[in-house]
Motif scaffolding. Structure first.
Motif, PDB file in Angstrom:
ATOM      1  N   TRP A 167       5.750   3.830   0.464  1.00  0.00           N
ATOM      2  CA  TRP A 167       5.153   2.523   0.200  1.00  0.00           C
ATOM      3  C   TRP A 167       5.567   1.536   1.278  1.00  0.00           C
ATOM      4  O   TRP A 167       6.720   1.536   1.716  1.00  0.00           O
ATOM      5  CB  TRP A 167       5.622   1.977  -1.144  1.00  0.00           C
ATOM      6  N   GLN A 169       0.846  -1.184   0.000  1.00  0.00           N
ATOM      7  CA  GLN A 169       0.000   0.000   0.000  1.00  0.00           C
ATOM      8  C   GLN A 169       0.888   1.242   0.000  1.00  0.00           C
ATOM      9  O   GLN A 169       2.048   1.184   0.383  1.00  0.00           O
ATOM     10  CB  GLN A 169      -0.931   0.014   1.209  1.00  0.00           C
ATOM     11  N   SER A 170       0.308   2.325  -0.473  1.00  0.00           N
ATOM     12  CA  SER A 170       1.078   3.573  -0.530  1.00  0.00           C
ATOM     13  C   SER A 170       0.313   4.685   0.152  1.00  0.00           C
ATOM     14  O   SER A 170      -0.913   4.619   0.333  1.00  0.00           O
ATOM     15  CB  SER A 170       1.356   3.968  -1.987  1.00  0.00           C
ATOM     16  N   PRO A 189       6.834  11.080  -6.486  1.00  0.00           N
ATOM     17  CA  PRO A 189       5.721  10.127  -6.527  1.00  0.00           C
ATOM     18  C   PRO A 189       5.861   9.155  -7.702  1.00  0.00           C
ATOM     19  O   PRO A 189       6.289   9.551  -8.788  1.00  0.00           O
ATOM     20  CB  PRO A 189       4.490  11.025  -6.703  1.00  0.00           C
ATOM     21  N   ASN A 190       5.501   7.905  -7.449  1.00  0.00           N
ATOM     22  CA  ASN A 190       5.540   6.914  -8.525  1.00  0.00           C
ATOM     23  C   ASN A 190       4.498   5.830  -8.247  1.00  0.00           C
ATOM     24  O   ASN A 190       4.753   4.890  -7.500  1.00  0.00           O
ATOM     25  CB  ASN A 190       6.929   6.286  -8.668  1.00  0.00           C
ATOM     26  N   PRO A 191       3.319   5.945  -8.871  1.00  0.00           N
ATOM     27  CA  PRO A 191       2.277   4.945  -8.649  1.00  0.00           C
ATOM     28  C   PRO A 191       2.597   3.595  -9.281  1.00  0.00           C
ATOM     29  O   PRO A 191       1.892   2.614  -9.027  1.00  0.00           O
ATOM     30  CB  PRO A 191       1.044   5.574  -9.299  1.00  0.00           C
ATOM     31  N   ALA A 204       1.745   8.633  -3.218  1.00  0.00           N
ATOM     32  CA  ALA A 204       2.531   7.585  -3.897  1.00  0.00           C
ATOM     33  C   ALA A 204       4.037   7.779  -3.730  1.00  0.00           C
ATOM     34  O   ALA A 204       4.828   7.363  -4.572  1.00  0.00           O
ATOM     35  CB  ALA A 204       2.175   7.515  -5.383  1.00  0.00           C
ATOM     36  N   ARG A 205       4.430   8.383  -2.602  1.00  0.00           N
ATOM     37  CA  ARG A 205       5.861   8.554  -2.328  1.00  0.00           C
ATOM     38  C   ARG A 205       6.337   7.621  -1.219  1.00  0.00           C
ATOM     39  O   ARG A 205       7.540   7.335  -1.134  1.00  0.00           O
ATOM     40  CB  ARG A 205       6.166  10.001  -1.943  1.00  0.00           C
TER      41      ARG A 205
END
Length: 281
Positions: A85, A77-78, A138-140, A82-83
């Protein structure tokens, strides 16, 4: 059919019917046991790719149908941005040297290799089986990036190492390896993927540089699967299975080899997972 049509056929359910009609075992359920022997060219690093796919696991895996699923990670989960995790790791998993998999091993491995495509600020173990990754941006897509073949998990993060010294949590343990020549591995008893992957008892991967000789080795029964064989050495010379087709022959196999209903398209040799996904029928 055009080449595009044939590729579409072999990534659909129709492939199973066609291969079955040719004497293949695509409709059969996977069968455990036996030796799966694979001949590969020297160029392209295919021996290395297939061998490491047999020995190592990653946190996540992209299945042949393109769906993301957990491998050593069971969930993740993040934060909303999204930074940050967190990944929960599978319990009860051991490396081939007998040491238990911990979040510290995963953190050390990712720190040693880096995560291609992600700007990772830190990787930290939170207890024995939880991992924290903090990104600078951020990286989803991080869970997908962790499924890449270069995101291997090894005890203490000791990576990279020669194949002779490779120790992972994969379905197969190294028995013998010669870089760019030969690789042999045995199935790990009681592996967590038992009944789902890792069907053959033994995997043999042999480098045969000449495509005509690879075809001859398959035709004469010295190997079970040949990568990029010379088509003229096989067509009308026996009963074989071809992937994706006889006119576009990336892989050729004996008729008693089990081929999954879907074969990975992201990289050669079933995304490098041929050792654990294919079987002897």
């Amino acid at each position: 059919m055009t080449r595009i049509d044939r590729r579409a056929l072999f990534t659909s359910g129709a492939a199973a019917a066609l291969l079955a009609a040719a004497g293949g075992s695509v409709h059969a359920s996977p069968k455990a046991g036996g030796v799966l022997r694979l001949a590969v060219p020297r160029e392209g690093g295919m021996l290395e790719q297939a061998a490491r796919g047999a020995v190592y696991d990653t946190l996540t895996e992209i299945a042949p149908d393109g769906l993301l699923r957990g491998e050593l990670a069971t969930s993740w989960q993040s934060a909303p941005d999204a930074r940050t995790w967190t990944f929960d790791l599978r319990g009860g998993v051991a490396f081939h040297d007998g040491s238990p998999l911990t979040a510290a091993d995963a953190a050390a491995s990712l720190n040693a290799l880096g995560v291609t495509g992600a700007d990772v600020r830190s990787v930290t173990a939170l207890g024995g089986h939880q991992l924290l990754l903090e990104l600078a941006q951020p990286n989803p897509h991080l869970p997908y990036l962790l499924a890449n073949a270069d995101q291997l998990i090894a005890p203490g993060g000791k990576l990279p190492v020669p194949l002779t010294d490779a120790v992972g949590t994969g379905c197969y343990r190294v028995e013998r390896a010669q870089e760019d020549r030969h690789f042999r591995a045995a199935k790990v008893p009681g592996h967590y993927k038992a009944g789902v992957a890792g069907w053959a008892d033994t995997i043999d991967i042999i480098v045969i540089p000449d495509s005509a000789v690879r075809a001859e080795a398959l035709r004469d029964g010295y190997v079970d699967v040949a990568a990029l064989p010379e088509p003229r050495g096989l067509l009308k010379r026996g009963e074989f299975l071809y992937y994706p087709s006889s006119r576009d022959m990336a892989l050729a196999a004996r008729h008693d080899v089990g081929i999954p209903r879907k074969v990975g398209q992201r990289a050669p040799l079933d995304d490098g997972r041929i050792a654990e996904r294919w079987w002897r029928a």
